[in-house]
Design a protein around this motif. Structure first.
Motif, PDB file in Angstrom:
ATOM      1  N   LYS A 135      36.454  97.661  33.260  1.00 16.41           N
ATOM      2  CA  LYS A 135      36.571  98.623  32.161  1.00 16.41           C
ATOM      3  C   LYS A 135      35.622  99.803  32.335  1.00 16.41           C
ATOM      4  CE  LYS A 135      36.954  97.387  27.820  1.00 16.41           C
ATOM      5  NZ  LYS A 135      36.733  96.658  26.555  1.00 16.41           N
ATOM      6  N   GLU A 145      37.136 103.425  33.233  1.00 10.75           N
ATOM      7  CA  GLU A 145      37.280 103.785  31.822  1.00 10.75           C
ATOM      8  C   GLU A 145      38.103 105.054  31.629  1.00 10.75           C
ATOM      9  OE1 GLU A 145      34.542 104.477  27.822  1.00 10.75           O
ATOM     10  OE2 GLU A 145      33.606 104.533  29.800  1.00 10.75           O
ATOM     11  N   MET A 194      41.723 104.420  32.399  1.00 11.28           N
ATOM     12  CA  MET A 194      42.366 103.576  31.396  1.00 11.28           C
ATOM     13  C   MET A 194      42.692 104.360  30.128  1.00 11.28           C
ATOM     14  SD  MET A 194      40.222 100.049  31.945  1.00 11.28           S
ATOM     15  CE  MET A 194      40.887  99.269  30.490  1.00 11.28           C
ATOM     16  N   HIS A 216      46.396 104.895  28.530  1.00 12.29           N
ATOM     17  CA  HIS A 216      46.636 104.696  27.092  1.00 12.29           C
ATOM     18  C   HIS A 216      47.387 105.897  26.506  1.00 12.29           C
ATOM     19  CE1 HIS A 216      45.856 103.883  22.851  1.00 12.29           C
ATOM     20  NE2 HIS A 216      45.306 105.071  22.756  1.00 12.29           N
ATOM     21  N   ILE A 259      45.277  97.243  28.825  1.00 11.21           N
ATOM     22  CA  ILE A 259      45.307  98.559  28.186  1.00 11.21           C
ATOM     23  C   ILE A 259      46.702  98.891  27.655  1.00 11.21           C
ATOM     24  CG2 ILE A 259      45.685  99.798  30.367  1.00 11.21           C
ATOM     25  CD1 ILE A 259      43.614 101.004  27.332  1.00 11.21           C
TER      26      ILE A 259
END
Length: 229
Positions: free
Chosen positions: A6, A10, A13, A17, A53
């Motif tokens: 993560k 990050e 991700m 999203h 995610i």
């Protein structure tokens, strides 16, 4: 890598999203907040789910979300993230491999079939046999169900420091089996799997960015969709 995934990815991700959010109604018109999906059970499978995610993005609009991954650590992260997001009542991760010759019996029941949506994000290029993966995933869909793939183009306008990635990610380079997919590649995979109805393929303008040891990398990604015939 499950504990550091993560933090390391990050930025990427967050971008995934946003893509899933923006493309949700393009992908399918059957969700809990749409006229087509009202009052229906809407099941989503995220395969090679990692920390989930995609699952946490779609969970507000589905009645059940299942994550499958071959890595126990990723499944733990997935379930932890489900609890943290408040979706533990309808989002569950399990260790499972749909690409082995003989899939385990506990993945053959009704909980693991007749999905409205099957999603694979940034994992297809790791599969030894992407054609087998698409076929197995297509079999888990109900008729008219949607198969969604997010992955990388072989050569994209956003590719940055691609030549250095081999050295920086040496521990995972051997797991990459296909260095990206073209529109033509994906159309063939969807057709062979019987999920090419209303096929569409869109290149994402925003680059997928990530960092390692102070170095920045970026790739061009796409999202593809098709329905089981």
């Amino acid at each position: 890598m499950s504990k550091t995934y993560k933090a390391q990815f990050e930025k990427g991700m967050k971008m995934i999203h946003r893509v899933v959010q923006e493309k949700r109604l393009w992908a399918s018109d059957t969700w809990t907040d749409t006229e087509t999906g009202q009052g229906k059970e809407i099941k989503v499978l995220e395969y090679a789910c990692g920390p989930g995610i995609v699952s946490t993005t779609l969970a507000p609009f589905a009645t059940k979300v299942v994550g499958l991954d071959v890595a126990e650590g990723m499944v733990d992260e997935y379930n932890s993230n489900a609890r943290e997001a408040g979706f533990a009542d309808k989002m569950v991760g399990r260790k499972g491999d749909l690409l082995v010759e003989s899939v385990s019996d506990d993945l053959s029941g009704p909980d693991y079939s007749d999905f409205d949506v099957v999603f694979v994000s940034m994992a297809l290029h790791h599969f030894e046999k992407p054609d087998l993966a698409m076929k197995r995933l297509g079999e888990r869909l109900k008729k008219g169900g949607v198969c969604l793939i997010i992955d990388i183009l072989p050569h994209g306008k956003h590719d940055h420091n691609a030549h250095e990635m081999h050295n920086e990610f040496a521990e995972t380079t051997h797991t990459i089996k296909t260095h990206g997919f073209t529109l033509e590649d994906m159309h063939k995979l969807y057709e062979a799997a019987g999920v090419a109805m209303k096929f569409d393929f869109q290149v994402i303008d925003e680059p997928l960015e990530f960092e390692r040891d102070g170095k920045k990398f970026s790739k061009t990604i796409f999202i593809a969709r098709g329905q089981r015939q």
